[in-house]
Motif scaffolding. Sequence first.
Motif, PDB file in Angstrom:
ATOM      1  N   MET A   1       0.810  -1.190   0.000  1.00 30.20           N
ATOM      2  CA  MET A   1       0.000   0.000   0.000  1.00 30.20           C
ATOM      3  C   MET A   1       0.860   1.263   0.000  1.00 30.20           C
ATOM      4  O   MET A   1       0.355   2.356   0.117  1.00 30.20           O
ATOM      5  N   ALA A   2       2.160   1.094  -0.150  1.00 31.95           N
ATOM      6  CA  ALA A   2       3.065   2.246  -0.177  1.00 31.95           C
ATOM      7  C   ALA A   2       2.770   3.162  -1.359  1.00 31.95           C
ATOM      8  O   ALA A   2       3.083   4.345  -1.325  1.00 31.95           O
ATOM      9  N   PHE A   3       2.155   2.612  -2.413  1.00 31.59           N
ATOM     10  CA  PHE A   3       1.862   3.407  -3.609  1.00 31.59           C
ATOM     11  C   PHE A   3       0.624   4.283  -3.437  1.00 31.59           C
ATOM     12  O   PHE A   3       0.432   5.235  -4.185  1.00 31.59           O
ATOM     13  N   ASP A   4      -0.231   3.941  -2.459  1.00 31.44           N
ATOM     14  CA  ASP A   4      -1.476   4.691  -2.260  1.00 31.44           C
ATOM     15  C   ASP A   4      -1.209   6.171  -2.052  1.00 31.44           C
ATOM     16  O   ASP A   4      -0.273   6.555  -1.341  1.00 31.44           O
ATOM     17  N   GLY A   5      -2.044   6.990  -2.687  1.00 34.28           N
ATOM     18  CA  GLY A   5      -1.942   8.434  -2.503  1.00 34.28           C
ATOM     19  C   GLY A   5      -1.963   9.163  -3.826  1.00 34.28           C
ATOM     20  O   GLY A   5      -2.133   8.563  -4.892  1.00 34.28           O
ATOM     21  N   THR A   6      -1.796  10.462  -3.752  1.00 32.15           N
ATOM     22  CA  THR A   6      -1.758  11.309  -4.948  1.00 32.15           C
ATOM     23  C   THR A   6      -0.334  11.806  -5.135  1.00 32.15           C
ATOM     24  O   THR A   6       0.282  12.336  -4.213  1.00 32.15           O
ATOM     25  N   TRP A   7       0.165  11.607  -6.345  1.00 31.83           N
ATOM     26  CA  TRP A   7       1.551  11.909  -6.694  1.00 31.83           C
ATOM     27  C   TRP A   7       1.568  12.898  -7.858  1.00 31.83           C
ATOM     28  O   TRP A   7       0.893  12.686  -8.850  1.00 31.83           O
ATOM     29  N   LYS A   8       2.372  13.945  -7.742  1.00 32.62           N
ATOM     30  CA  LYS A   8       2.473  14.963  -8.788  1.00 32.62           C
ATOM     31  C   LYS A   8       3.889  14.963  -9.357  1.00 32.62           C
ATOM     32  O   LYS A   8       4.871  14.880  -8.615  1.00 32.62           O
ATOM     33  N   THR A   9       3.990  15.074 -10.693  1.00 37.13           N
ATOM     34  CA  THR A   9       5.288  15.095 -11.347  1.00 37.13           C
ATOM     35  C   THR A   9       6.157  16.205 -10.768  1.00 37.13           C
ATOM     36  O   THR A   9       5.719  17.347 -10.668  1.00 37.13           O
ATOM     37  N   ASP A  10       7.383  15.855 -10.407  1.00 38.17           N
ATOM     38  CA  ASP A  10       8.342  16.822  -9.895  1.00 38.17           C
ATOM     39  C   ASP A  10       9.423  17.122 -10.933  1.00 38.17           C
ATOM     40  O   ASP A  10       9.766  18.257 -11.179  1.00 38.17           O
ATOM     41  N   ARG A  11       9.939  16.049 -11.567  1.00 37.33           N
ATOM     42  CA  ARG A  11      10.993  16.236 -12.557  1.00 37.33           C
ATOM     43  C   ARG A  11      11.091  15.000 -13.455  1.00 37.33           C
ATOM     44  O   ARG A  11      10.589  13.938 -13.115  1.00 37.33           O
ATOM     45  N   ASN A  12      11.740  15.199 -14.587  1.00 32.22           N
ATOM     46  CA  ASN A  12      11.940  14.140 -15.574  1.00 32.22           C
ATOM     47  C   ASN A  12      13.424  14.015 -15.887  1.00 32.22           C
ATOM     48  O   ASN A  12      14.155  15.002 -15.844  1.00 32.22           O
ATOM     49  N   GLU A  13      13.834  12.808 -16.246  1.00 34.45           N
ATOM     50  CA  GLU A  13      15.202  12.574 -16.706  1.00 34.45           C
ATOM     51  C   GLU A  13      15.145  11.797 -18.015  1.00 34.45           C
ATOM     52  O   GLU A  13      14.554  10.723 -18.067  1.00 34.45           O
ATOM     53  N   ASN A  14      15.722  12.369 -19.066  1.00 36.35           N
ATOM     54  CA  ASN A  14      15.817  11.734 -20.393  1.00 36.35           C
ATOM     55  C   ASN A  14      14.445  11.457 -21.020  1.00 36.35           C
ATOM     56  O   ASN A  14      14.324  10.616 -21.912  1.00 36.35           O
ATOM     57  N   TYR A  15      13.426  12.151 -20.558  1.00 35.68           N
ATOM     58  CA  TYR A  15      12.056  11.898 -21.007  1.00 35.68           C
ATOM     59  C   TYR A  15      11.851  12.285 -22.474  1.00 35.68           C
ATOM     60  O   TYR A  15      11.174  11.587 -23.212  1.00 35.68           O
ATOM     61  N   ASP A  16      12.476  13.383 -22.905  1.00 34.16           N
ATOM     62  CA  ASP A  16      12.327  13.817 -24.300  1.00 34.16           C
ATOM     63  C   ASP A  16      12.897  12.781 -25.263  1.00 34.16           C
ATOM     64  O   ASP A  16      12.278  12.443 -26.257  1.00 34.16           O
ATOM     65  N   GLY A 122      16.104   0.332 -25.696  1.00 36.49           N
ATOM     66  CA  GLY A 122      17.403   0.750 -25.181  1.00 36.49           C
ATOM     67  C   GLY A 122      17.453   2.148 -24.582  1.00 36.49           C
ATOM     68  O   GLY A 122      18.479   2.558 -24.052  1.00 36.49           O
ATOM     69  N   ILE A 123      16.384   2.903 -24.665  1.00 38.44           N
ATOM     70  CA  ILE A 123      16.341   4.254 -24.095  1.00 38.44           C
ATOM     71  C   ILE A 123      15.600   4.193 -22.765  1.00 38.44           C
ATOM     72  O   ILE A 123      14.488   3.688 -22.690  1.00 38.44           O
ATOM     73  N   GLU A 124      16.243   4.716 -21.715  1.00 39.01           N
ATOM     74  CA  GLU A 124      15.643   4.736 -20.382  1.00 39.01           C
ATOM     75  C   GLU A 124      15.326   6.171 -19.982  1.00 39.01           C
ATOM     76  O   GLU A 124      16.131   7.069 -20.214  1.00 39.01           O
ATOM     77  N   ALA A 125      14.158   6.354 -19.392  1.00 39.01           N
ATOM     78  CA  ALA A 125      13.750   7.667 -18.895  1.00 39.01           C
ATOM     79  C   ALA A 125      13.147   7.498 -17.516  1.00 39.01           C
ATOM     80  O   ALA A 125      12.652   6.428 -17.170  1.00 39.01           O
ATOM     81  N   LYS A 126      13.178   8.581 -16.737  1.00 33.20           N
ATOM     82  CA  LYS A 126      12.579   8.570 -15.402  1.00 33.20           C
ATOM     83  C   LYS A 126      11.628   9.742 -15.273  1.00 33.20           C
ATOM     84  O   LYS A 126      11.886  10.825 -15.778  1.00 33.20           O
ATOM     85  N   ARG A 127      10.527   9.477 -14.558  1.00 33.26           N
ATOM     86  CA  ARG A 127       9.642  10.537 -14.092  1.00 33.26           C
ATOM     87  C   ARG A 127       9.559  10.385 -12.585  1.00 33.26           C
ATOM     88  O   ARG A 127       9.277   9.300 -12.093  1.00 33.26           O
ATOM     89  N   ILE A 128       9.861  11.447 -11.880  1.00 30.81           N
ATOM     90  CA  ILE A 128       9.879  11.407 -10.428  1.00 30.81           C
ATOM     91  C   ILE A 128       8.697  12.234  -9.904  1.00 30.81           C
ATOM     92  O   ILE A 128       8.501  13.382 -10.321  1.00 30.81           O
ATOM     93  N   PHE A 129       7.919  11.617  -9.005  1.00 29.99           N
ATOM     94  CA  PHE A 129       6.717  12.233  -8.466  1.00 29.99           C
ATOM     95  C   PHE A 129       6.890  12.456  -6.959  1.00 29.99           C
ATOM     96  O   PHE A 129       7.471  11.631  -6.277  1.00 29.99           O
ATOM     97  N   LYS A 130       6.338  13.556  -6.479  1.00 31.93           N
ATOM     98  CA  LYS A 130       6.281  13.831  -5.036  1.00 31.93           C
ATOM     99  C   LYS A 130       4.844  13.656  -4.574  1.00 31.93           C
ATOM    100  O   LYS A 130       3.909  13.997  -5.283  1.00 31.93           O
ATOM    101  N   LYS A 131       4.694  13.153  -3.348  1.00 29.45           N
ATOM    102  CA  LYS A 131       3.364  12.933  -2.787  1.00 29.45           C
ATOM    103  C   LYS A 131       2.744  14.272  -2.397  1.00 29.45           C
ATOM    104  O   LYS A 131       3.425  15.136  -1.858  1.00 29.45           O
ATOM    105  N   GLU A 132       1.469  14.418  -2.718  1.00 26.15           N
ATOM    106  CA  GLU A 132       0.763  15.648  -2.359  1.00 26.15           C
ATOM    107  C   GLU A 132       0.223  15.563  -0.960  1.00 26.15           C
ATOM    108  O   GLU A 132      -0.096  14.528  -0.457  1.00 26.15           O
TER     109      GLU A 132
END
Length: 132
Positions: A1-16, A122-132
């Motif tokens: 249940m650690a995933f439960d909650g509302t998460w908002k995008t904070d930053r991206n890495e290599n997303y483009d 072969g392309i890796e990207a990250k999206r990092i979310f912070k809990k609201e």
Amino acid sequence: MAFDGTWKTDRNENYDKFMEKMGVNMVKRKLAAHDNLKLTITQEGNKFTIKESSTFRTTEIVFELGVTFNYSLADGTELTGSWNLEGNKLVGKFKRLDNGNELNTTREIIGGELVQIYVYEGIEAKRIFKKE
């Protein structure tokens, strides 16, 4: 249940670069980089409900761990696959319906942040979310 909650995008890495590899055009990539994506995750046993809310769309996905389902990305790319729990990680294995290529993704809580990693050809990207 650690995933439960509302998460908002904070930053991206290599997303483009990832979106470019996925075939997303430049205009959509620029917009997606600032989509203000918010995920609201609820887990009940093996069943997850994820509400995705962004500048472009709001959608709700309901799935059970290990059960294959179809999903459409914001750019219209159609996928089929499933999510599984491996330790503390949600691991998604999907195939594009248009070309059969694999899109793998993981979601994990690291240091109080939800880290989503995408891997496509072969392309890796990250999206990092912070809990609201």
